[in-house]
Design a protein around this motif. Sequence first.
Motif, mmCIF file in Angstrom:
data_model
loop_
_atom_site.group_PDB
_atom_site.id
_atom_site.type_symbol
_atom_site.label_atom_id
_atom_site.label_comp_id
_atom_site.label_asym_id
_atom_site.label_seq_id
_atom_site.Cartn_x
_atom_site.Cartn_y
_atom_site.Cartn_z
ATOM 1 N N THR A 179 -14.197 3.556 -10.703
ATOM 2 C CA THR A 179 -15.059 2.720 -9.876
ATOM 3 C C THR A 179 -16.521 3.086 -10.115
ATOM 4 O O THR A 179 -17.379 2.204 -10.215
ATOM 5 C CB THR A 179 -14.697 2.861 -8.385
ATOM 6 O OG1 THR A 179 -13.306 2.593 -8.217
ATOM 7 C CG2 THR A 179 -15.493 1.913 -7.524
ATOM 8 N N ALA A 180 -16.804 4.371 -10.227
ATOM 9 C CA ALA A 180 -18.176 4.825 -10.486
ATOM 10 C C ALA A 180 -18.665 4.289 -11.830
ATOM 11 O O ALA A 180 -19.814 3.826 -11.941
ATOM 12 C CB ALA A 180 -18.245 6.348 -10.450
ATOM 13 N N ASN A 181 -17.808 4.317 -12.843
ATOM 14 C CA ASN A 181 -18.169 3.775 -14.155
ATOM 15 C C ASN A 181 -18.438 2.275 -14.077
ATOM 16 O O ASN A 181 -19.362 1.767 -14.718
ATOM 17 C CB ASN A 181 -17.075 4.061 -15.183
ATOM 18 C CG ASN A 181 -16.985 5.533 -15.527
ATOM 19 O OD1 ASN A 181 -17.952 6.277 -15.373
ATOM 20 N ND2 ASN A 181 -15.820 5.956 -15.977
ATOM 21 N N TRP A 182 -17.636 1.564 -13.296
ATOM 22 C CA TRP A 182 -17.833 0.127 -13.133
ATOM 23 C C TRP A 182 -19.163 -0.148 -12.431
ATOM 24 O O TRP A 182 -19.900 -1.047 -12.824
ATOM 25 C CB TRP A 182 -16.659 -0.489 -12.361
ATOM 26 C CG TRP A 182 -16.774 -1.967 -12.217
ATOM 27 C CD1 TRP A 182 -16.674 -2.904 -13.205
ATOM 28 C CD2 TRP A 182 -17.018 -2.685 -11.011
ATOM 29 N NE1 TRP A 182 -16.844 -4.162 -12.681
ATOM 30 C CE2 TRP A 182 -17.058 -4.055 -11.334
ATOM 31 C CE3 TRP A 182 -17.205 -2.306 -9.688
ATOM 32 C CZ2 TRP A 182 -17.272 -5.040 -10.395
ATOM 33 C CZ3 TRP A 182 -17.418 -3.292 -8.756
ATOM 34 C CH2 TRP A 182 -17.449 -4.643 -9.102
ATOM 35 N N PHE A 183 -19.483 0.648 -11.412
ATOM 36 C CA PHE A 183 -20.769 0.504 -10.724
ATOM 37 C C PHE A 183 -21.916 0.703 -11.714
ATOM 38 O O PHE A 183 -22.890 -0.034 -11.699
ATOM 39 C CB PHE A 183 -20.876 1.500 -9.569
ATOM 40 C CG PHE A 183 -20.317 1.007 -8.259
ATOM 41 C CD1 PHE A 183 -19.058 0.446 -8.173
ATOM 42 C CD2 PHE A 183 -21.062 1.110 -7.098
ATOM 43 C CE1 PHE A 183 -18.542 0.003 -6.969
ATOM 44 C CE2 PHE A 183 -20.567 0.665 -5.886
ATOM 45 C CZ PHE A 183 -19.298 0.108 -5.815
ATOM 46 N N PHE B 142 -10.956 -3.151 4.951
ATOM 47 C CA PHE B 142 -11.917 -2.243 4.334
ATOM 48 C C PHE B 142 -11.306 -0.857 4.119
ATOM 49 O O PHE B 142 -11.542 -0.226 3.083
ATOM 50 C CB PHE B 142 -13.207 -2.158 5.149
ATOM 51 C CG PHE B 142 -14.192 -3.221 4.769
ATOM 52 C CD1 PHE B 142 -14.970 -3.096 3.625
ATOM 53 C CD2 PHE B 142 -14.345 -4.346 5.544
ATOM 54 C CE1 PHE B 142 -15.871 -4.076 3.258
ATOM 55 C CE2 PHE B 142 -15.253 -5.328 5.195
ATOM 56 C CZ PHE B 142 -16.017 -5.200 4.044
ATOM 57 N N PHE B 143 -10.537 -0.374 5.068
ATOM 58 C CA PHE B 143 -9.880 0.925 4.921
ATOM 59 C C PHE B 143 -9.017 0.943 3.660
ATOM 60 O O PHE B 143 -9.112 1.860 2.838
ATOM 61 C CB PHE B 143 -9.025 1.246 6.155
ATOM 62 C CG PHE B 143 -8.197 2.489 5.995
ATOM 63 C CD1 PHE B 143 -8.787 3.739 6.111
ATOM 64 C CD2 PHE B 143 -6.847 2.410 5.726
ATOM 65 C CE1 PHE B 143 -8.024 4.894 5.953
ATOM 66 C CE2 PHE B 143 -6.083 3.550 5.567
ATOM 67 C CZ PHE B 143 -6.668 4.802 5.679
ATOM 68 N N ILE B 144 -8.203 -0.081 3.493
ATOM 69 C CA ILE B 144 -7.308 -0.148 2.326
ATOM 70 C C ILE B 144 -8.110 -0.230 1.036
ATOM 71 O O ILE B 144 -7.781 0.443 0.051
ATOM 72 C CB ILE B 144 -6.325 -1.328 2.472
ATOM 73 C CG1 ILE B 144 -5.347 -1.030 3.624
ATOM 74 C CG2 ILE B 144 -5.575 -1.588 1.170
ATOM 75 C CD1 ILE B 144 -4.543 -2.224 4.086
ATOM 76 N N PHE C 239 -10.114 5.354 -4.340
ATOM 77 C CA PHE C 239 -9.811 6.752 -4.649
ATOM 78 C C PHE C 239 -8.475 6.875 -5.389
ATOM 79 O O PHE C 239 -8.354 7.666 -6.315
ATOM 80 C CB PHE C 239 -9.797 7.602 -3.380
ATOM 81 C CG PHE C 239 -11.178 7.979 -2.913
ATOM 82 C CD1 PHE C 239 -11.914 8.957 -3.575
ATOM 83 C CD2 PHE C 239 -11.746 7.355 -1.818
ATOM 84 C CE1 PHE C 239 -13.194 9.300 -3.164
ATOM 85 C CE2 PHE C 239 -13.026 7.695 -1.383
ATOM 86 C CZ PHE C 239 -13.754 8.667 -2.059
ATOM 87 N N GLN C 240 -7.481 6.081 -4.993
ATOM 88 C CA GLN C 240 -6.178 6.156 -5.652
ATOM 89 C C GLN C 240 -6.249 5.705 -7.106
ATOM 90 O O GLN C 240 -5.566 6.246 -7.962
ATOM 91 C CB GLN C 240 -5.150 5.294 -4.912
ATOM 92 C CG GLN C 240 -4.684 5.893 -3.624
ATOM 93 C CD GLN C 240 -3.694 4.994 -2.902
ATOM 94 O OE1 GLN C 240 -3.672 3.779 -3.089
ATOM 95 N NE2 GLN C 240 -2.880 5.598 -2.046
ATOM 96 N N ALA D 218 -16.922 3.724 -1.064
ATOM 97 C CA ALA D 218 -15.523 4.031 -0.746
ATOM 98 C C ALA D 218 -15.407 4.788 0.577
ATOM 99 O O ALA D 218 -14.529 4.483 1.399
ATOM 100 C CB ALA D 218 -14.881 4.828 -1.875
ATOM 101 N N LEU D 219 -16.293 5.749 0.800
ATOM 102 C CA LEU D 219 -16.257 6.498 2.059
ATOM 103 C C LEU D 219 -16.624 5.604 3.239
ATOM 104 O O LEU D 219 -16.013 5.705 4.311
ATOM 105 C CB LEU D 219 -17.175 7.710 1.990
ATOM 106 C CG LEU D 219 -16.679 8.850 1.109
ATOM 107 C CD1 LEU D 219 -17.755 9.921 0.952
ATOM 108 C CD2 LEU D 219 -15.391 9.442 1.667
ATOM 109 N N LEU D 220 -17.610 4.725 3.055
ATOM 110 C CA LEU D 220 -17.953 3.772 4.113
ATOM 111 C C LEU D 220 -16.758 2.895 4.444
ATOM 112 O O LEU D 220 -16.459 2.655 5.614
ATOM 113 C CB LEU D 220 -19.148 2.907 3.703
ATOM 114 C CG LEU D 220 -19.467 1.737 4.633
ATOM 115 C CD1 LEU D 220 -19.849 2.234 6.025
ATOM 116 C CD2 LEU D 220 -20.571 0.869 4.047
ATOM 117 N N GLU D 221 -16.059 2.436 3.419
ATOM 118 C CA GLU D 221 -14.900 1.573 3.653
ATOM 119 C C GLU D 221 -13.795 2.316 4.401
ATOM 120 O O GLU D 221 -13.196 1.766 5.328
ATOM 121 C CB GLU D 221 -14.382 1.021 2.321
ATOM 122 C CG GLU D 221 -15.325 0.013 1.699
ATOM 123 C CD GLU D 221 -14.908 -0.458 0.325
ATOM 124 O OE1 GLU D 221 -15.423 -1.500 -0.103
ATOM 125 O OE2 GLU D 221 -14.087 0.223 -0.344
#
Length: 139
Positions: free
Chosen positions: A34-38, A19-21, A27-28, A52-55
């Motif tokens: 990712t926001a657009n995909w959501f 999950f961390f990765i 973000f990388q 992403a922050l949770l992960e």
Amino acid sequence: MLKNEIGALILRITLGAIFFIHGVVKFQGGIENTANWFESLGLPGVTAYGVALLEIIGGILLIVGLATRLIAALFALLMIGATVKVKLAIGFLGNGQMAGYELDLAFLAIAVYLVINGSKLFSLSKRIFHRDSTNAKAI
């Protein structure tokens, strides 16, 4: 008993690292993408930041063994959401262009195991809170 704790430790660290990765990659690769995909899925774009922050944060907390059951529960909910919203329509093994939900199901199973059993071996929670089940009083 020790074998169960070693197994839980392996699951905890593995799930945390995965999950961390995944969070770091969001973000990388440009969190805006990712926001657009959501948004294309009908979810608010800001959800991508929360996921992403949770992960990232949750992954670190699992690795060090802090709030394991809580974080595992949040990851389980995340996997249920991802499976239902994205992967279920694609099928168990995918459609040739996108992976199916087989891996999500494995992550869900690991998370549920950690929610049920926890993981105390080499955990920060055990060090901080000094929990020892042998000293617990019978109810």
